[in-house]
Each structure stands twice: as structure tokens, then as C-alpha cells.
Design an enzyme around this catalytic site. Structure first.
Site, PDB file in Angstrom:
ATOM      1  N   THR A 203     -30.342 -67.079 -17.605  1.00 34.19           N
ATOM      2  CA  THR A 203     -29.342 -67.347 -16.546  1.00 34.19           C
ATOM      3  C   THR A 203     -28.802 -66.036 -15.996  1.00 34.19           C
ATOM      4  O   THR A 203     -28.798 -65.021 -16.706  1.00 34.19           O
ATOM      5  CB  THR A 203     -28.179 -68.181 -17.131  1.00 34.19           C
ATOM      6  OG1 THR A 203     -27.073 -68.136 -16.219  1.00 34.19           O
ATOM      7  CG2 THR A 203     -27.680 -67.649 -18.466  1.00 34.19           C
TER       8      THR A 203
ATOM      9  N   TYR B 233     -21.040 -69.042 -24.194  1.00 29.37           N
ATOM     10  CA  TYR B 233     -22.293 -69.553 -23.603  1.00 29.37           C
ATOM     11  C   TYR B 233     -23.187 -68.405 -23.165  1.00 29.37           C
ATOM     12  O   TYR B 233     -24.352 -68.319 -23.565  1.00 29.37           O
ATOM     13  CB  TYR B 233     -21.987 -70.471 -22.408  1.00 29.37           C
ATOM     14  CG  TYR B 233     -23.199 -70.680 -21.512  1.00 29.37           C
ATOM     15  CD1 TYR B 233     -24.297 -71.426 -21.950  1.00 29.37           C
ATOM     16  CD2 TYR B 233     -23.262 -70.095 -20.235  1.00 29.37           C
ATOM     17  CE1 TYR B 233     -25.421 -71.592 -21.143  1.00 29.37           C
ATOM     18  CE2 TYR B 233     -24.380 -70.258 -19.429  1.00 29.37           C
ATOM     19  CZ  TYR B 233     -25.455 -71.006 -19.885  1.00 29.37           C
ATOM     20  OH  TYR B 233     -26.574 -71.160 -19.093  1.00 29.37           O
TER      21      TYR B 233
ATOM     22  N   PRO C  87     -10.481 -69.128 -19.278  1.00 31.10           N
ATOM     23  CA  PRO C  87     -10.360 -67.815 -19.933  1.00 31.10           C
ATOM     24  C   PRO C  87     -11.627 -66.984 -19.714  1.00 31.10           C
ATOM     25  O   PRO C  87     -12.736 -67.509 -19.829  1.00 31.10           O
ATOM     26  CB  PRO C  87     -10.201 -68.156 -21.421  1.00 31.10           C
ATOM     27  CG  PRO C  87      -9.820 -69.600 -21.469  1.00 31.10           C
ATOM     28  CD  PRO C  87     -10.367 -70.242 -20.221  1.00 31.10           C
TER      29      PRO C  87
HETATM   30  P1  NAD Z   1     -28.216 -79.517 -19.382  1.00 27.14           P
HETATM   31  O1  NAD Z   1     -27.045 -79.326 -20.277  1.00 27.14           O
HETATM   32  O2  NAD Z   1     -28.122 -80.466 -18.255  1.00 27.14           O
HETATM   33  O3  NAD Z   1     -29.489 -79.945 -20.251  1.00 27.14           O
HETATM   34  C1  NAD Z   1     -29.778 -79.372 -21.492  1.00 27.14           C
HETATM   35  C2  NAD Z   1     -30.788 -80.260 -22.193  1.00 27.14           C
HETATM   36  O4  NAD Z   1     -31.118 -79.633 -23.447  1.00 27.14           O
HETATM   37  C3  NAD Z   1     -30.247 -81.655 -22.542  1.00 27.14           C
HETATM   38  O5  NAD Z   1     -31.203 -82.633 -22.217  1.00 27.14           O
HETATM   39  C4  NAD Z   1     -30.016 -81.601 -24.037  1.00 27.14           C
HETATM   40  O6  NAD Z   1     -30.164 -82.857 -24.686  1.00 27.14           O
HETATM   41  C5  NAD Z   1     -31.083 -80.615 -24.483  1.00 27.14           C
HETATM   42  N1  NAD Z   1     -30.748 -79.955 -25.751  1.00 27.14           N
HETATM   43  C6  NAD Z   1     -29.568 -79.384 -26.086  1.00 27.14           C
HETATM   44  N2  NAD Z   1     -29.644 -78.886 -27.340  1.00 27.14           N
HETATM   45  C7  NAD Z   1     -30.901 -79.152 -27.786  1.00 27.14           C
HETATM   46  C8  NAD Z   1     -31.581 -78.897 -29.002  1.00 27.14           C
HETATM   47  N3  NAD Z   1     -30.965 -78.256 -30.017  1.00 27.14           N
HETATM   48  N4  NAD Z   1     -32.850 -79.313 -29.148  1.00 27.14           N
HETATM   49  C9  NAD Z   1     -33.475 -79.985 -28.128  1.00 27.14           C
HETATM   50  N5  NAD Z   1     -32.880 -80.258 -26.955  1.00 27.14           N
HETATM   51  C10 NAD Z   1     -31.613 -79.840 -26.786  1.00 27.14           C
HETATM   52  O7  NAD Z   1     -28.586 -78.061 -18.872  1.00 27.14           O
HETATM   53  P2  NAD Z   1     -29.240 -77.595 -17.487  1.00 27.14           P
HETATM   54  O8  NAD Z   1     -28.166 -77.339 -16.518  1.00 27.14           O
HETATM   55  O9  NAD Z   1     -30.350 -78.513 -17.155  1.00 27.14           O
HETATM   56  O10 NAD Z   1     -29.826 -76.179 -17.920  1.00 27.14           O
HETATM   57  C11 NAD Z   1     -31.157 -76.059 -18.409  1.00 27.14           C
HETATM   58  C12 NAD Z   1     -31.425 -74.602 -18.742  1.00 27.14           C
HETATM   59  O11 NAD Z   1     -31.267 -73.806 -17.572  1.00 27.14           O
HETATM   60  C13 NAD Z   1     -30.469 -74.010 -19.776  1.00 27.14           C
HETATM   61  O12 NAD Z   1     -31.226 -73.150 -20.596  1.00 27.14           O
HETATM   62  C14 NAD Z   1     -29.464 -73.223 -18.940  1.00 27.14           C
HETATM   63  O13 NAD Z   1     -28.931 -72.158 -19.690  1.00 27.14           O
HETATM   64  C15 NAD Z   1     -30.340 -72.746 -17.822  1.00 27.14           C
HETATM   65  N6  NAD Z   1     -29.686 -72.479 -16.526  1.00 27.14           N
HETATM   66  C16 NAD Z   1     -28.881 -73.422 -15.967  1.00 27.14           C
HETATM   67  C17 NAD Z   1     -28.330 -73.206 -14.706  1.00 27.14           C
HETATM   68  C18 NAD Z   1     -27.454 -74.234 -14.031  1.00 27.14           C
HETATM   69  O14 NAD Z   1     -26.900 -73.950 -12.969  1.00 27.14           O
HETATM   70  N7  NAD Z   1     -27.327 -75.431 -14.565  1.00 27.14           N
HETATM   71  C19 NAD Z   1     -28.591 -72.003 -14.040  1.00 27.14           C
HETATM   72  C20 NAD Z   1     -29.408 -71.038 -14.670  1.00 27.14           C
HETATM   73  C21 NAD Z   1     -29.961 -71.308 -15.897  1.00 27.14           C
HETATM   74  O1  DAU Z   2     -24.876 -69.059 -13.027  1.00 24.08           O
HETATM   75  C1  DAU Z   2     -25.683 -69.910 -13.791  1.00 24.08           C
HETATM   76  C2  DAU Z   2     -24.809 -70.785 -14.652  1.00 24.08           C
HETATM   77  O2  DAU Z   2     -24.143 -71.675 -13.771  1.00 24.08           O
HETATM   78  C3  DAU Z   2     -25.585 -71.536 -15.718  1.00 24.08           C
HETATM   79  O3  DAU Z   2     -26.125 -70.621 -16.621  1.00 24.08           O
HETATM   80  C4  DAU Z   2     -24.684 -72.531 -16.452  1.00 24.08           C
HETATM   81  O4  DAU Z   2     -25.459 -73.316 -17.347  1.00 24.08           O
HETATM   82  C5  DAU Z   2     -24.028 -73.435 -15.430  1.00 24.08           C
HETATM   83  O5  DAU Z   2     -23.121 -74.311 -16.087  1.00 24.08           O
HETATM   84  C6  DAU Z   2     -23.284 -72.614 -14.382  1.00 24.08           C
HETATM   85  O6  DAU Z   2     -22.144 -71.933 -14.949  1.00 24.08           O
HETATM   86  P1  DAU Z   2     -20.738 -71.842 -14.172  1.00 24.08           P
HETATM   87  O7  DAU Z   2     -19.676 -71.601 -15.154  1.00 24.08           O
HETATM   88  O8  DAU Z   2     -20.845 -70.943 -13.009  1.00 24.08           O
HETATM   89  O9  DAU Z   2     -20.691 -73.354 -13.604  1.00 24.08           O
HETATM   90  P2  DAU Z   2     -19.525 -74.451 -13.532  1.00 24.08           P
HETATM   91  O10 DAU Z   2     -20.076 -75.564 -12.711  1.00 24.08           O
HETATM   92  O11 DAU Z   2     -18.940 -74.757 -14.848  1.00 24.08           O
HETATM   93  O12 DAU Z   2     -18.409 -73.698 -12.676  1.00 24.08           O
HETATM   94  C7  DAU Z   2     -18.686 -73.187 -11.392  1.00 24.08           C
HETATM   95  C8  DAU Z   2     -17.407 -72.530 -10.876  1.00 24.08           C
HETATM   96  O13 DAU Z   2     -16.429 -73.547 -10.645  1.00 24.08           O
HETATM   97  C9  DAU Z   2     -16.775 -71.559 -11.858  1.00 24.08           C
HETATM   98  O14 DAU Z   2     -16.209 -70.475 -11.135  1.00 24.08           O
HETATM   99  C10 DAU Z   2     -15.662 -72.373 -12.510  1.00 24.08           C
HETATM  100  C11 DAU Z   2     -15.233 -73.319 -11.407  1.00 24.08           C
HETATM  101  N1  DAU Z   2     -14.730 -74.637 -11.849  1.00 24.08           N
HETATM  102  C12 DAU Z   2     -15.518 -75.380 -12.658  1.00 24.08           C
HETATM  103  C13 DAU Z   2     -15.099 -76.611 -13.115  1.00 24.08           C
HETATM  104  C14 DAU Z   2     -15.969 -77.445 -14.031  1.00 24.08           C
HETATM  105  C15 DAU Z   2     -13.500 -75.096 -11.407  1.00 24.08           C
HETATM  106  O15 DAU Z   2     -12.778 -74.423 -10.656  1.00 24.08           O
HETATM  107  N2  DAU Z   2     -13.073 -76.327 -11.881  1.00 24.08           N
HETATM  108  C16 DAU Z   2     -13.814 -77.092 -12.704  1.00 24.08           C
HETATM  109  O16 DAU Z   2     -13.339 -78.194 -13.095  1.00 24.08           O
END
Ligand code: NAD
Ligand code: DAU
Length: 337
Positions: A126, A151, A275
Site C-alpha cells: 500500500t 496497519y 490519532p
Molecule cells: P478487505 O479488508 O476488504 O479484505 C481482506 C480480505 O482478507 C478479507 O476477505 C479477509 O477475510 C481476508 N483475510 C484477513 N485475514 C486473513 C487471514 N489471516 N487469512 C486469510 N484471509 C484473511 O481488504 P481490501 O481493501 O480488499 O485490501 C486488500 C489488500 O489490498 C490488502 O492487502 C490491503 O492492505 C491492500 N490495499 C488496499 C487498499 C484499499 O484502498 N482498500 C489500497 C492499497 C492496498
Molecule cells: O492508501 C491506501 C490505504 O487506503 C489502504 O492501504 C487501506 O487498506 C485503506 O483502508 C485506505 O486507508 P485510509 O486510512 O486512507 O482509508 P479510510 O477509508 O479509512 O479513510 C480515508 C480518509 O477518510 C482518511 O483521511 C480518514 C478519513 N475518514 C475515514 C473514516 C472511516 C473520516 O474522516 N471519517 C471516517 O469515518
């Protein structure tokens, strides 16, 4: 046929990846290993479940016996590791499971992959591993890692561990570092789906701090096309940033969602800041663009509208989620603010 272990394929990005890629490629056989944590949902994979080139296995990536068994049984030669605990706020509430899954789990996958001499291992990292930017500049692959949350520190551990397996053992590892994704099937703890669903339910929209933190948004399919390109053509030992050059403040995203849904700005409620809240993320994706020929194809204005429409059309999907365990999380996270 390429036999690929996709981990975390029942989550947001992984399920979009599997649904998309099974249609795009007829030479992929995918074993999806997912423990079905609170974020894993087999409903996301309905369109893939009867595909003969797809197999779901419920299990934990930290279970090395199970992972070894799957490698033998399905002759796995490729791994794409999406599995993770992925939510920053939950990592602040309790970090242990983040290090267990994200660090130890990745180590198990790497060790088993080494023993079975995998041909490709893509670690989904990420942009959060870089920490926070000031008002100027972009993250490049050379930006020093400086993670701020439990995280992101656990993801940084996994990321550099994967690279260390390349340096030490010559394992064919590539690492992707993508910015914030949005799209269908995103769990409603993350900013965009949370704000859509709260707006639809006429609930307050909790904005952390001053709402001026910046994230760089990418549609999930664009991310997944980049992952596939890195899988196919990425150079072992290399890191690829992925981002669509779409920086927005949180408050602007929230106001846009309210406007599209025809809801009043009075739903906005400023709450105590997260935080250690990273101020700004922004990706320089020129390496993957120039070296692998990737470009994002979705435009934010239309993709956010179609994402909002998806949540309107799929109320049953998120109603089931928010009526369960989610309520406990929501009050823990938001009622004390
Ligand atoms: P998500 O939380 O929606 O999905 C995570 C999945 O992993 C779930 O299906 C969960 O059941 C599974 N999982 C969790 N722990 C596990 C374990 N111990 N063994 C097997 N399966 C397990 O997450 P996401 O948003 O789809 O993110 C997927 C990947 O992409 C993550 O590695 C995250 O760090 C990365 N990523 C996410 C974002 C974003 O914006 N969401 C951006 C960049 C990178
Ligand atoms: O940048 C990639 C990352 O993006 C991934 O690695 C993470 O898995 C993914 O969860 C995401 O992290 P963020 O912390 O950026 O995403 P989140 O959606 O939690 O928050 C986005 C922004 O919005 C952040 O500045 C916090 C703010 N926020 C979030 C929530 C949930 C709020 O202001 N209020 C909220 O209730």
C-alpha cells in the site's frame, strides 16, 4: 494453465480481482484462500463460484500446514497476496491481529512459496508504507518507508520481507503499492461506502479532524488491471506504485456524495481526529506507466457515480453487513468521539 493462489479473495479488492480476471483470462486457475474475517464475504464472488477454474478454500494464511497442503494439491506456482487486516481505525483499536495476519501470514506464504519454488509472488502492499506527505510532492518507489499506524507498519513489514526474500533467495517477488481504492463490495468501514450508506440512511457523516486530509483515489478495476500487469510482466525484485492522480480532500468527497444523493450538508459532523492521521497521500505512477504500459481507464466523476449507484442497487448486501457485528464496531469507533 497458471495455477494461482489468491489470498484474501473474498474481500473488497480480491473479489473484484477474481470476478474480473476470470473473465479476462482463460489460462488462470484460481484457488482463493480466505479466512472469512468480518471483511470477507462470499456474496462478493457469486458470479465466479460456479466457474470450473475457481476454487474457494476457507482458511488462514498463518496456517502453514494448510498452505503447504494447498500448494501440493493444486500444484500452485503463483501467489498473489491480498489477504490482510486492512482498516487503519481497527488497527488503532487493537494491533495484534494486524501483525499476526499481515506480517506472520506473509512470512508463511513466502516460506512455503520458497519451498515449492514458485514462479511468481505478488505482494499487495500500500502507499501507506511511505507515511504522510506535506502539501507538495508525490510518493515514488524511492521514497523512504515511514509508516505511521499499526496497519501501515505491519504492511511495511510484509513489504520489505517480501523484497528480502528476493534479495536473499532470489525468489521472484514483486511488490505493488497502490493508493485508496473505491468501487463495489467495499466494506462500509472505509470512507466512501460509509459515507454513502450513512447518507442513504440519513445518519451523520463523521469527518475526522478538519476534513482536509487528502487521499489519491483509484477505481478498484484500474488497480486490479495493474496488479495483473505486474503479475504478468513485473520484474522480480521491483516495486510498482499504482495510482490514478486523483487527489481529493475528504470533505470534498463527502460533499460530492451528498450532492449526488440529494442529501443536505447538515448531515456532516466533525468528530475527533484519527490519532496519527496521515495528512496527504499522492502517487507518482510513472514507473508502471513507462515500464509496463499501464494507464488508469476510469474517470473519477463517472466511476464514483456508478459506485454510488451500486450501493443504492445492492442495499441487501450492505444491510446484512451493518445489521450484524458491525454495530458493535460502529459504536466503539464513533460513539466516544
Ligand atoms: P478487505 O479488508 O476488504 O479484505 C481482506 C480480505 O482478507 C478479507 O476477505 C479477509 O477475510 C481476508 N483475510 C484477513 N485475514 C486473513 C487471514 N489471516 N487469512 C486469510 N484471509 C484473511 O481488504 P481490501 O481493501 O480488499 O485490501 C486488500 C489488500 O489490498 C490488502 O492487502 C490491503 O492492505 C491492500 N490495499 C488496499 C487498499 C484499499 O484502498 N482498500 C489500497 C492499497 C492496498
Ligand atoms: O492508501 C491506501 C490505504 O487506503 C489502504 O492501504 C487501506 O487498506 C485503506 O483502508 C485506505 O486507508 P485510509 O486510512 O486512507 O482509508 P479510510 O477509508 O479509512 O479513510 C480515508 C480518509 O477518510 C482518511 O483521511 C480518514 C478519513 N475518514 C475515514 C473514516 C472511516 C473520516 O474522516 N471519517 C471516517 O469515518
Amino acid at each position: 494453465m497458471k495455477n494461482i493462489l489468491v489470498t484474501g479473495g473474498a474481500g473488497f479488492i480480491g473479489s473484484n480481482y477474481i470476478n474480473h480476471i476470470l473473465k479476462e483470462r482463460d489460462d488462470y486457475f484460481i484457488v482463493n484462500l480466505d479466512k472469512l474475517s468480518y471483511a470477507g464475504n462470499l456474496e462478493n464472488l457469486k458470479e465466479s463460484e460456479s466457474n470450473p477454474r475457481y476454487k474457494f478454500v476457507k482458511g488462514d494464511i498463518t496456517n502453514s500446514e494448510l498452505v503447504e497442503y494447498l500448494f501440493s494439491k493444486y500444484e500452485i506456482k503463483h501467489v498473489i497476496n491480498f489477504a490482510a487486516e486492512s482498516h487503519v481505525d481497527r488497527s488503532i483499536l487493537g494491533s495484534e491481529i494486524f501483525y499476526r495476519t499481515n506480517v506472520i501470514g506473509t512470512n508463511v506464504l513466502l516460506e512455503v512459496s520458497r519451498r515449492f519454488e514458485v514462479e511468481k509472488f505478488v505482494q499487495i502492499s500500500t502507499d501507506e508504507v511511505y507515511g504522510s506527505l506535506g502539501p507538495e510532492g508525490l510518493f515514488t518507489e524511492k521514497t523512504p518507508l515511514d509508516p505511521s499506524s499499526p496497519y501501515s507498519s505491519s504492511k511495511a513489514g510484509a513489504d520489505i520481507m517480501a523484497l528480502a526474500f528476493f534479495h536473499t533467495y532470489g525468489m521472484p517477488v514483486t511488490v505493488t503499492r497502490c493508493s485508496n481504492n473505491y468501487g463495489p463490495f467495499q466494506f462500509p468501514e472505509k470512507l466512501i461506502p460509509l459515507m454513502i450508506i450513512n447518507s442513504l440512511n440519513n445518519k451523520n457523516l463523521p469527518v475526522y479532524g478538519d476534513g482536509l486530509n487528502v487521499r489519491d483515489w483509484i477505481y478498484v478495476i484500474d488497480h486490479n488491471k495493474a496488479v495483473d500487469l505486474v503479475f504478468e510482466k513485473g520484474v522480480p525484485g521491483q516495486v510498482y506504485n499504482i495510482g490514478a492522480s486523483n487527489e481529493m480532500t475528504n470533505i470534498n468527497i463527502i460533499k460530492l456524495i451528498l450532492q449526488i444523493l440529494g442529501k443536505p450538508d447538515s448531515l456532516i459532523q466533525y468528530v475527533k481526529d484519527r490519532p496519527g492521521h496521515d495528512r496527504r497521500y499522492a502517487i507518482d505512477a510513472s514507473k508502471i506507466e513507462n515500464e509496463l504500459g499501464w494507464k488508469p481507464s476510469f474517470n473519477f466523476e463517472t466511476a464514483i457515480e456508478s459506485t454510488i449507484k451500486w450501493y443504492i442497487d445492492n442495499k441487501l448486501w450492505w444491510d446484512r453487513i451493518i445489521s450484524g457485528e458491525y454495530q458493535k464496531y460502529y459504536s466503539l469507533q464513533y460513539s466516544v468521539k
